[in-house]
Design an enzyme around this catalytic site. Sequence first.
Site, PDB file in Angstrom:
ATOM      1  N   ASP A 141      -6.882  13.142  16.542  1.00 16.48           N
ATOM      2  CA  ASP A 141      -6.904  11.744  17.178  1.00 16.48           C
ATOM      3  C   ASP A 141      -8.141  11.516  17.901  1.00 16.48           C
ATOM      4  OD1 ASP A 141      -6.586   9.450  18.934  1.00 16.48           O
ATOM      5  OD2 ASP A 141      -4.569   9.457  17.851  1.00 16.48           O
ATOM      6  N   ASN A 174       0.848  -1.261   0.064  1.00 14.96           N
ATOM      7  CA  ASN A 174      -0.106   0.015   0.007  1.00 14.96           C
ATOM      8  C   ASN A 174       0.940   1.258  -0.047  1.00 14.96           C
ATOM      9  OD1 ASN A 174      -1.854   1.812   0.612  1.00 14.96           O
ATOM     10  ND2 ASN A 174      -2.630   1.170   2.316  1.00 14.96           N
ATOM     11  N   LYS A 186       3.195   0.820   3.172  1.00 12.46           N
ATOM     12  CA  LYS A 186       2.843  -0.292   4.222  1.00 12.46           C
ATOM     13  C   LYS A 186       2.827  -1.538   3.431  1.00 12.46           C
ATOM     14  CE  LYS A 186       0.259   2.975   6.888  1.00 12.46           C
ATOM     15  NZ  LYS A 186      -0.946   3.697   6.988  1.00 12.46           N
ATOM     16  N   GLU A 192      -8.598  -4.617   4.351  1.00  6.15           N
ATOM     17  CA  GLU A 192      -8.358  -4.322   3.052  1.00  6.15           C
ATOM     18  C   GLU A 192      -7.222  -4.962   2.588  1.00  6.15           C
ATOM     19  OE1 GLU A 192      -8.257  -0.720   5.099  1.00  6.15           O
ATOM     20  OE2 GLU A 192      -8.957   0.571   3.359  1.00  6.15           O
ATOM     21  N   GLY A 247     -14.267   3.023  14.121  1.00  3.63           N
ATOM     22  CA  GLY A 247     -15.476   2.466  13.932  1.00  3.63           C
ATOM     23  C   GLY A 247     -15.272   1.004  14.743  1.00  3.63           C
ATOM     24  N   ARG A 302      -2.306  -1.857  -3.666  1.00  3.07           N
ATOM     25  CA  ARG A 302      -3.752  -1.039  -3.622  1.00  3.07           C
ATOM     26  C   ARG A 302      -3.253   0.235  -4.259  1.00  3.07           C
ATOM     27  NH1 ARG A 302      -4.328   3.682   0.381  1.00  3.07           N
ATOM     28  NH2 ARG A 302      -6.535   4.250   0.188  1.00  3.07           N
ATOM     29  N   HIS A 311     -12.274   4.223  -0.158  1.00  3.81           N
ATOM     30  CA  HIS A 311     -12.538   2.984   0.723  1.00  3.81           C
ATOM     31  C   HIS A 311     -13.113   1.880   0.250  1.00  3.81           C
ATOM     32  CE1 HIS A 311     -12.399   6.583   3.889  1.00  3.81           C
ATOM     33  NE2 HIS A 311     -11.011   5.859   3.905  1.00  3.81           N
ATOM     34  N   ARG A 368     -10.170  16.610   7.342  1.00  2.37           N
ATOM     35  CA  ARG A 368     -11.044  17.035   6.452  1.00  2.37           C
ATOM     36  C   ARG A 368     -12.384  17.739   6.698  1.00  2.37           C
ATOM     37  NH1 ARG A 368      -9.993  11.376   3.637  1.00  2.37           N
ATOM     38  NH2 ARG A 368      -7.886  11.857   2.710  1.00  2.37           N
TER      39      ARG A 368
HETATM   40  P1  ADP Z   1      -6.574   5.882   8.501  1.00  2.00           P
HETATM   41  O1  ADP Z   1      -7.874   6.554   7.794  1.00  2.00           O
HETATM   42  O2  ADP Z   1      -5.666   6.762   8.667  1.00  2.00           O
HETATM   43  O3  ADP Z   1      -6.433   4.378   7.974  1.00  2.00           O
HETATM   44  P2  ADP Z   1      -7.474   4.522  10.798  1.00  2.00           P
HETATM   45  O4  ADP Z   1      -8.642   3.760  10.397  1.00  2.00           O
HETATM   46  O5  ADP Z   1      -6.263   3.721  11.384  1.00  2.00           O
HETATM   47  O6  ADP Z   1      -7.007   5.786  10.054  1.00  2.00           O
HETATM   48  O7  ADP Z   1      -8.351   5.258  12.217  1.00  2.00           O
HETATM   49  C1  ADP Z   1      -7.511   6.162  12.948  1.00  2.00           C
HETATM   50  C2  ADP Z   1      -8.347   6.821  14.059  1.00  2.00           C
HETATM   51  O8  ADP Z   1      -9.133   5.702  14.663  1.00  2.00           O
HETATM   52  C3  ADP Z   1      -7.643   7.963  14.693  1.00  2.00           C
HETATM   53  O9  ADP Z   1      -8.651   8.972  14.940  1.00  2.00           O
HETATM   54  C4  ADP Z   1      -7.644   7.112  16.239  1.00  2.00           C
HETATM   55  O10 ADP Z   1      -7.795   7.887  17.087  1.00  2.00           O
HETATM   56  C5  ADP Z   1      -9.011   6.431  16.066  1.00  2.00           C
HETATM   57  N1  ADP Z   1      -8.886   5.134  16.902  1.00  2.00           N
HETATM   58  C6  ADP Z   1      -8.102   4.228  17.208  1.00  2.00           C
HETATM   59  N2  ADP Z   1      -8.184   3.501  18.053  1.00  2.00           N
HETATM   60  C7  ADP Z   1      -9.348   4.244  18.839  1.00  2.00           C
HETATM   61  C8  ADP Z   1      -9.760   3.856  20.106  1.00  2.00           C
HETATM   62  N3  ADP Z   1      -9.792   2.789  20.955  1.00  2.00           N
HETATM   63  N4  ADP Z   1     -10.960   4.645  20.446  1.00  2.00           N
HETATM   64  C9  ADP Z   1     -11.287   5.812  19.803  1.00  2.00           C
HETATM   65  N5  ADP Z   1     -10.735   6.167  18.529  1.00  2.00           N
HETATM   66  C10 ADP Z   1      -9.634   5.296  17.973  1.00  2.00           C
END
Ligand code: ADP
Length: 413
Positions: free
Chosen positions: A275, A7, A14, A377, A325, A85, A174, A233
């Site tokens: 975050d 990726n 990655k 993915e 999620g 990807r 996505h 965003r």
């Molecule tokens: P990307 O879109 O960069 O692939 P990810 O799918 O890794 O991102 O998601 C990153 C987001 O998920 C960050 O905002 C992070 O804070 C949130 N996140 C990860 N673990 C948790 C958690 N346990 N609780 C709440 N948010 C989380």
Amino acid sequence: MNVLVVNAGSSSLKYQLLNVETREVLAKGACERIGQPDSVFTHETSEREQRLTLAILNHRTAISLVLGTLLANEAQAPIDAIGHRIVHGGSFFKRSCLVDEDVLRKIEEIAPLAPLHNYAAASVIESCIEVLPQVPNVVAFDTSFHSTIPEVAYRYPLPEDLCEELHLRKYGFHGISHRYVSLVVDELTHGAAHRVISCHLGNGSSLCAILDGRAVDTTMGFTPLDGLMMGTRCGSIDPATVTYIIENTDLNAHDVDMIMNKKSGLLAVSGLTNDIRDLIEAAETGDRRAKLALDMFAYDTRKYIGAMWAVLGGVDVLTFTAGAGQNSPVIRSLALAGMEPLGFKLDPTRNAERHKEPWKISADDSAVAMYVIPAGEEMMIALDVHDIITGTATPDGLAAVSDDAAGDPSGDA
Ligand code: ADP
């Protein structure tokens, strides 16, 4: 079959080496801060973890480093095929396909319009062919799954000649993640779920409405900026805001694009961070802006779930995946607050659980079954590679490559 999934991001690469039959991750890692003097290379197997700080000049150097490291261990884990990807397949690529000269040429043709990603991916593919000429390469696109979205949903109501000249339309992103979710839902429900809403909530976030395994709408658009407010965003805002900013400040189009992609969303509203973990903590200690940012994110998610519910005429299954999620009970319950009248009823105990495999979070009397599905993915790409190489890919009525012109700007999803 062992598949190396690669990726290539704008400044990162990655990878995961996966065994398709056992679904085991044999090795994984990343090259980050590519192009900087202090790039970081990490490599992890069940036996060892490696972390190096060194200058990784470009994506070609990065993939050479990765391949060299994996080939040193080839006796234990050979690379049978490579899956890449690709962020943008334009109008060319409706499904994953084997790389040949024509495919590479088309990826490069689209590249000026998704410059940060497709160029990097194309150079990585070329390096893989040079280093491992006997190993087949397959490409999977983040846009492909959305190629079934009907015109009523993908058409932009702008003048037709402009749309045609610039290929302006909703593409959606996505797609690999949403397709994996659709596949898992099909397995979980033994094919009984016809109407599915997939919520990919990470730093980048999007929803997808899926009818009988095919995408019928999604929240991202011509670029990944559209739809939900995200980490950095802004998501969907009145388009006139852009011209208003340019006309009333010293900022040019490029500056505004940067602001909307990198300095907006949760980061801008909270004034703290993008975050979600940190925002939940800050909101709990009474930070008003952090709470507002989370409330806005949940509000957007809820609003778009409602929109997708209307698109599908009801929902059988709703799923959550990606960073927030799949990891955050708080985000899931905030997003679904007040949604019981539409049939979404969470079970608080199930929602608070954490598993590596998909699990149900809805109450037994919820009209809509709801699941958390850990993002897959890489596995989706590896499965595509396996099916294409072994000739077992099931036809879905879509040609892999079309000859349509593809002028499609994009960004990172
Ligand atoms: P990307 O879109 O960069 O692939 P990810 O799918 O890794 O991102 O998601 C990153 C987001 O998920 C960050 O905002 C992070 O804070 C949130 N996140 C990860 N673990 C948790 C958690 N346990 N609780 C709440 N948010 C989380």
